[in-house]
Motif scaffolding. Sequence first.
Motif, PDB file in Angstrom:
ATOM      1  N   VAL A  41       6.900  10.190   6.979  1.00 45.06           N
ATOM      2  CA  VAL A  41       5.529   9.720   6.781  1.00 45.06           C
ATOM      3  C   VAL A  41       4.604  10.933   6.638  1.00 45.06           C
ATOM      4  CG1 VAL A  41       3.586   8.471   7.795  1.00 45.06           C
ATOM      5  CG2 VAL A  41       5.908   7.533   7.971  1.00 45.06           C
ATOM      6  N   ASP A  42       3.941  10.989   5.494  1.00 45.20           N
ATOM      7  CA  ASP A  42       3.036  12.096   5.176  1.00 45.20           C
ATOM      8  C   ASP A  42       1.730  11.463   4.697  1.00 45.20           C
ATOM      9  OD1 ASP A  42       1.638  13.974   3.325  1.00 45.20           O
ATOM     10  OD2 ASP A  42       3.309  15.321   3.805  1.00 45.20           O
ATOM     11  N   TYR A  43       0.676  11.634   5.467  1.00 41.72           N
ATOM     12  CA  TYR A  43      -0.575  10.951   5.147  1.00 41.72           C
ATOM     13  C   TYR A  43      -1.220  11.491   3.886  1.00 41.72           C
ATOM     14  CZ  TYR A  43       0.197   9.135   9.804  1.00 41.72           C
ATOM     15  OH  TYR A  43       0.760   8.528  10.899  1.00 41.72           O
ATOM     16  N   GLY A  44      -0.972  12.742   3.572  1.00 40.65           N
ATOM     17  CA  GLY A  44      -1.474  13.285   2.320  1.00 40.65           C
ATOM     18  C   GLY A  44      -0.854  12.576   1.126  1.00 40.65           C
ATOM     19  N   GLU A  45       0.463  12.339   1.183  1.00 39.10           N
ATOM     20  CA  GLU A  45       1.137  11.624   0.096  1.00 39.10           C
ATOM     21  C   GLU A  45       0.655  10.181   0.006  1.00 39.10           C
ATOM     22  OE1 GLU A  45       5.230  14.292   0.496  1.00 39.10           O
ATOM     23  OE2 GLU A  45       5.191  12.220   1.240  1.00 39.10           O
ATOM     24  N   LEU A  46       0.489   9.543   1.145  1.00 36.65           N
ATOM     25  CA  LEU A  46      -0.014   8.171   1.138  1.00 36.65           C
ATOM     26  C   LEU A  46      -1.409   8.099   0.528  1.00 36.65           C
ATOM     27  CD1 LEU A  46       1.203   7.083   4.688  1.00 36.65           C
ATOM     28  CD2 LEU A  46       1.952   6.057   2.526  1.00 36.65           C
ATOM     29  N   ASP A  47      -2.262   9.035   0.891  1.00 36.15           N
ATOM     30  CA  ASP A  47      -3.616   9.036   0.357  1.00 36.15           C
ATOM     31  C   ASP A  47      -3.632   9.320  -1.141  1.00 36.15           C
ATOM     32  OD1 ASP A  47      -4.632   8.413   2.811  1.00 36.15           O
ATOM     33  OD2 ASP A  47      -5.343  10.425   3.284  1.00 36.15           O
ATOM     34  N   ARG A  48      -2.753  10.220  -1.591  1.00 31.34           N
ATOM     35  CA  ARG A  48      -2.681  10.513  -3.027  1.00 31.34           C
ATOM     36  C   ARG A  48      -2.232   9.294  -3.824  1.00 31.34           C
ATOM     37  NH1 ARG A  48       1.475  14.943  -2.846  1.00 31.34           N
ATOM     38  NH2 ARG A  48       1.511  14.693  -5.121  1.00 31.34           N
ATOM     39  N   ALA A  49      -1.471   8.410  -3.175  1.00 30.60           N
ATOM     40  CA  ALA A  49      -1.004   7.188  -3.831  1.00 30.60           C
ATOM     41  C   ALA A  49      -1.918   5.995  -3.566  1.00 30.60           C
ATOM     42  CB  ALA A  49       0.418   6.863  -3.366  1.00 30.60           C
ATOM     43  N   ASN A  50      -2.991   6.207  -2.805  1.00 35.74           N
ATOM     44  CA  ASN A  50      -3.937   5.144  -2.431  1.00 35.74           C
ATOM     45  C   ASN A  50      -3.289   4.057  -1.583  1.00 35.74           C
ATOM     46  OD1 ASN A  50      -5.892   6.473  -3.951  1.00 35.74           O
ATOM     47  ND2 ASN A  50      -5.479   5.252  -5.789  1.00 35.74           N
ATOM     48  N   ALA A  51      -2.224   4.385  -0.868  1.00 37.66           N
ATOM     49  CA  ALA A  51      -1.508   3.387  -0.071  1.00 37.66           C
ATOM     50  C   ALA A  51      -2.275   3.058   1.200  1.00 37.66           C
ATOM     51  CB  ALA A  51      -0.117   3.900   0.293  1.00 37.66           C
ATOM     52  N   GLU A  52      -2.263   1.787   1.578  1.00 38.71           N
ATOM     53  CA  GLU A  52      -2.955   1.334   2.785  1.00 38.71           C
ATOM     54  C   GLU A  52      -2.014   0.729   3.818  1.00 38.71           C
ATOM     55  OE1 GLU A  52      -6.161  -1.262   1.737  1.00 38.71           O
ATOM     56  OE2 GLU A  52      -7.329   0.362   0.832  1.00 38.71           O
ATOM     57  N   TRP A  53      -0.787   0.398   3.422  1.00 40.33           N
ATOM     58  CA  TRP A  53       0.183  -0.219   4.328  1.00 40.33           C
ATOM     59  C   TRP A  53       1.381   0.694   4.529  1.00 40.33           C
ATOM     60  CZ3 TRP A  53       0.249  -5.018   6.867  1.00 40.33           C
ATOM     61  CH2 TRP A  53      -0.841  -5.861   6.607  1.00 40.33           C
ATOM     62  N   PHE A 314       5.781 -11.696  -7.546  1.00 43.48           N
ATOM     63  CA  PHE A 314       5.428 -12.025  -6.158  1.00 43.48           C
ATOM     64  C   PHE A 314       4.045 -12.682  -6.088  1.00 43.48           C
ATOM     65  CE2 PHE A 314       8.152  -8.351  -4.235  1.00 43.48           C
ATOM     66  CZ  PHE A 314       9.279  -9.144  -4.314  1.00 43.48           C
ATOM     67  N   ARG A 315       3.067 -12.062  -6.749  1.00 46.95           N
ATOM     68  CA  ARG A 315       1.689 -12.530  -6.639  1.00 46.95           C
ATOM     69  C   ARG A 315       1.477 -13.884  -7.320  1.00 46.95           C
ATOM     70  NH1 ARG A 315      -1.202  -6.598  -7.658  1.00 46.95           N
ATOM     71  NH2 ARG A 315      -1.208  -5.965  -5.463  1.00 46.95           N
ATOM     72  N   ALA A 316       2.277 -14.149  -8.343  1.00 50.55           N
ATOM     73  CA  ALA A 316       2.120 -15.415  -9.066  1.00 50.55           C
ATOM     74  C   ALA A 316       2.457 -16.620  -8.185  1.00 50.55           C
ATOM     75  CB  ALA A 316       3.002 -15.421 -10.317  1.00 50.55           C
ATOM     76  N   THR A 317       3.213 -16.407  -7.114  1.00 47.87           N
ATOM     77  CA  THR A 317       3.546 -17.511  -6.213  1.00 47.87           C
ATOM     78  C   THR A 317       2.349 -17.958  -5.383  1.00 47.87           C
ATOM     79  OG1 THR A 317       4.170 -16.098  -4.346  1.00 47.87           O
ATOM     80  CG2 THR A 317       5.890 -16.588  -5.972  1.00 47.87           C
ATOM     81  N   GLY A 318       1.357 -17.090  -5.220  1.00 43.07           N
ATOM     82  CA  GLY A 318       0.249 -17.384  -4.324  1.00 43.07           C
ATOM     83  C   GLY A 318       0.642 -17.358  -2.858  1.00 43.07           C
ATOM     84  N   ARG A 319       1.851 -16.851  -2.552  1.00 38.25           N
ATOM     85  CA  ARG A 319       2.349 -16.915  -1.172  1.00 38.25           C
ATOM     86  C   ARG A 319       2.769 -15.546  -0.630  1.00 38.25           C
ATOM     87  NH1 ARG A 319       4.000 -22.246  -0.183  1.00 38.25           N
ATOM     88  NH2 ARG A 319       4.275 -21.611   1.998  1.00 38.25           N
ATOM     89  N   LEU A 320       2.450 -14.477  -1.338  1.00 35.94           N
ATOM     90  CA  LEU A 320       2.788 -13.143  -0.859  1.00 35.94           C
ATOM     91  C   LEU A 320       1.737 -12.648   0.115  1.00 35.94           C
ATOM     92  CD1 LEU A 320       4.378 -10.415  -0.968  1.00 35.94           C
ATOM     93  CD2 LEU A 320       2.859  -9.773  -2.859  1.00 35.94           C
ATOM     94  N   ALA A 321       2.176 -12.142   1.258  1.00 36.50           N
ATOM     95  CA  ALA A 321       1.274 -11.441   2.171  1.00 36.50           C
ATOM     96  C   ALA A 321       1.303  -9.951   1.842  1.00 36.50           C
ATOM     97  CB  ALA A 321       1.666 -11.689   3.620  1.00 36.50           C
ATOM     98  N   VAL A 322       2.447  -9.295   2.065  1.00 35.48           N
ATOM     99  CA  VAL A 322       2.581  -7.864   1.798  1.00 35.48           C
ATOM    100  C   VAL A 322       3.973  -7.582   1.260  1.00 35.48           C
ATOM    101  CG1 VAL A 322       2.395  -5.528   2.740  1.00 35.48           C
ATOM    102  CG2 VAL A 322       1.079  -7.363   3.768  1.00 35.48           C
ATOM    103  N   ALA A 323       4.047  -6.700   0.287  1.00 30.99           N
ATOM    104  CA  ALA A 323       5.312  -6.119  -0.152  1.00 30.99           C
ATOM    105  C   ALA A 323       5.234  -4.614   0.075  1.00 30.99           C
ATOM    106  CB  ALA A 323       5.559  -6.421  -1.624  1.00 30.99           C
ATOM    107  N   THR A 324       6.323  -4.002   0.535  1.00 32.45           N
ATOM    108  CA  THR A 324       6.335  -2.555   0.714  1.00 32.45           C
ATOM    109  C   THR A 324       7.529  -1.973  -0.028  1.00 32.45           C
ATOM    110  OG1 THR A 324       7.545  -2.734   2.840  1.00 32.45           O
ATOM    111  CG2 THR A 324       5.134  -2.603   2.938  1.00 32.45           C
ATOM    112  N   TYR A 325       7.261  -0.975  -0.849  1.00 32.67           N
ATOM    113  CA  TYR A 325       8.276  -0.394  -1.731  1.00 32.67           C
ATOM    114  C   TYR A 325       8.732   0.955  -1.171  1.00 32.67           C
ATOM    115  CZ  TYR A 325      10.547   0.953  -6.112  1.00 32.67           C
ATOM    116  OH  TYR A 325      11.455   1.319  -7.064  1.00 32.67           O
ATOM    117  N   GLY A 326      10.008   1.280  -1.411  1.00 34.59           N
ATOM    118  CA  GLY A 326      10.574   2.538  -0.936  1.00 34.59           C
ATOM    119  C   GLY A 326       9.723   3.722  -1.377  1.00 34.59           C
ATOM    120  N   PHE A 327       9.194   4.483  -0.435  1.00 39.37           N
ATOM    121  CA  PHE A 327       8.154   5.445  -0.779  1.00 39.37           C
ATOM    122  C   PHE A 327       8.660   6.870  -0.949  1.00 39.37           C
ATOM    123  CE2 PHE A 327       4.144   7.833  -0.160  1.00 39.37           C
ATOM    124  CZ  PHE A 327       3.396   7.200  -1.147  1.00 39.37           C
ATOM    125  N   LYS A 328       9.654   7.285  -0.186  1.00 44.42           N
ATOM    126  CA  LYS A 328      10.038   8.697  -0.240  1.00 44.42           C
ATOM    127  C   LYS A 328      11.544   8.843  -0.094  1.00 44.42           C
ATOM    128  CE  LYS A 328       8.612  13.227   1.534  1.00 44.42           C
ATOM    129  NZ  LYS A 328       7.674  13.938   2.413  1.00 44.42           N
TER     130      LYS A 328
END
Length: 379
Positions: A41-53, A314-328
Motif C-alpha cells: 500500500v503506497d498512498y502516493g500511488e493511490l492518489d496518482r490513480a485517484n483511488a478512494e477505496w 457491474f454498474r448496469a445491474t444497479g446492484r454494485l456497491a464496490v469493486a476493487t481491482y488488483g492494484f500492484k
Amino acid sequence: MTVRKKTGTALLTLATVLALPTAATAQNALGANYNEHFEDVDYGELDRANAEWVRIFLPMPQVDRAGPAEHGAVKTILDADRRGYKTILSLKFPYNRVQFPDADGPEFDRQLARLDAVLPLVMGKVDMLVIGNEPFIESRQQDWTPNFNKFYEKLARRAIAHRAANCGANCKTRLYMGSFNRLWSPKWRTPTTERWMRFVKNTPEIEGVDIHPHVTTIEQTKVFLDYVIPRMRPDQKFIATEFSLIWWWKDHLKKPVPAAFATKYSIPANTRNWQVIKAALDQPFPKAKWDDFLALNPWFEDRKHYLANIMQMFRATGRLAVATYGFKQGRSMANNFGPESTPWLLNSVVAGRTIRKNADGSSQFNYAWIDDFKTLQAK
C-alpha cells in the motif's frame, strides 16, 4: 496526516443519501485491491490513480503470532481509514489442505477466538467487513456440506452480535459474506452455495455477497451476476473485491512472443511470452519495452479496456456497491515465475516489478489500466 476528499459515486437524491449509512452510499465505486500484500500500500500511488477505496484480506491463523493489533493487514487498513480512504477487510479462514473443522468443535472455537480478537479493532472503523475471503476455494469440495455452511453462519452471527453490542445502530461497518469463485461451472453451484445465498437473503444485518469472477472471457462474469442478484433481497448489493481475465492471460503464456517485438528487441523468434515476463521480473524493463511487449500481443492489447467494460457490466445491474481491482504487482506474483505460473501481475494497475522505477523511486503504471481506472473514479 492527509485527509482525502471523499466524493459520491451513486446517482441518488440528497434525501436518499442522507438516509443511508456511509458505506451504503458507495454504489458503483471502484477501488484498489491488495489481497494479502498490505506492505504494497503506497498512498502516493493511490492518489496518482485517484483511488478512494482500499481492500486487504487477513489470514486469520496469522493473528496468533503477535496478536491482531500488530498484524500488518490490520495496521494498514486502519491507517488507510485514518487517512480518509474507504476500506474493506476480508477475513480469510484457510482449510484447502486439510479436513474442514467441525462447526461445533475445538478448531472452530480457535477461529472464533481469533474473530473475537479482531472485531474490537476494526468494527466501526472499516467500511466493509467480509466474512470469509474465498471460502469455497479455501476448502476442499468434499467438505462443502451443511457443516461448512454452519461454520460460516456462526462466524457471521458472532460479528453481527458484536456490532450490535458495541457499535450501535449507525455503525459504519457493513457486513458481507465472502466470495464465490468459478460459478460458471455447475460443480460450483451446489446445495451449499444455495444455502449460502439463503443465509445472505434471510439475515437482515448482511448487506450482500462478494464475488470473485476471475475468468477466461468477460461473458463468464454474467453467470456470477445472474446467480447472486436474484437470490438477494432488493435492498442488498454485491461487491467484487477481486476480478480479472487471469485465465485468458494464462492461456497465452506458452505462445511465442509477437514477431514485431522479437525483431525490435533482437530476441529469438521462438521466445515464449512467459520467458519475457520472467526476464522483466529478473531485471525490470524500461517502460517502453514492457508496454511494447503487451501492446504488440493481440491477446492483451485487444482487452486493454477490460476494466472499463467489466465496470459497465457491474454498474448496469444497479446492484454494485464496490469493486476493487488488483492494484500492484505483489511479491508472490514474482516467485519462481515459469511456464505454468498464474500471471496475476498482468492484471496490476501498478507495474512495480516488471518496469523500472522512476528516478524518484516511484513505480510506473501499466499502460492498459491506468487511464480507465482514473476515468472510472469520476463516474
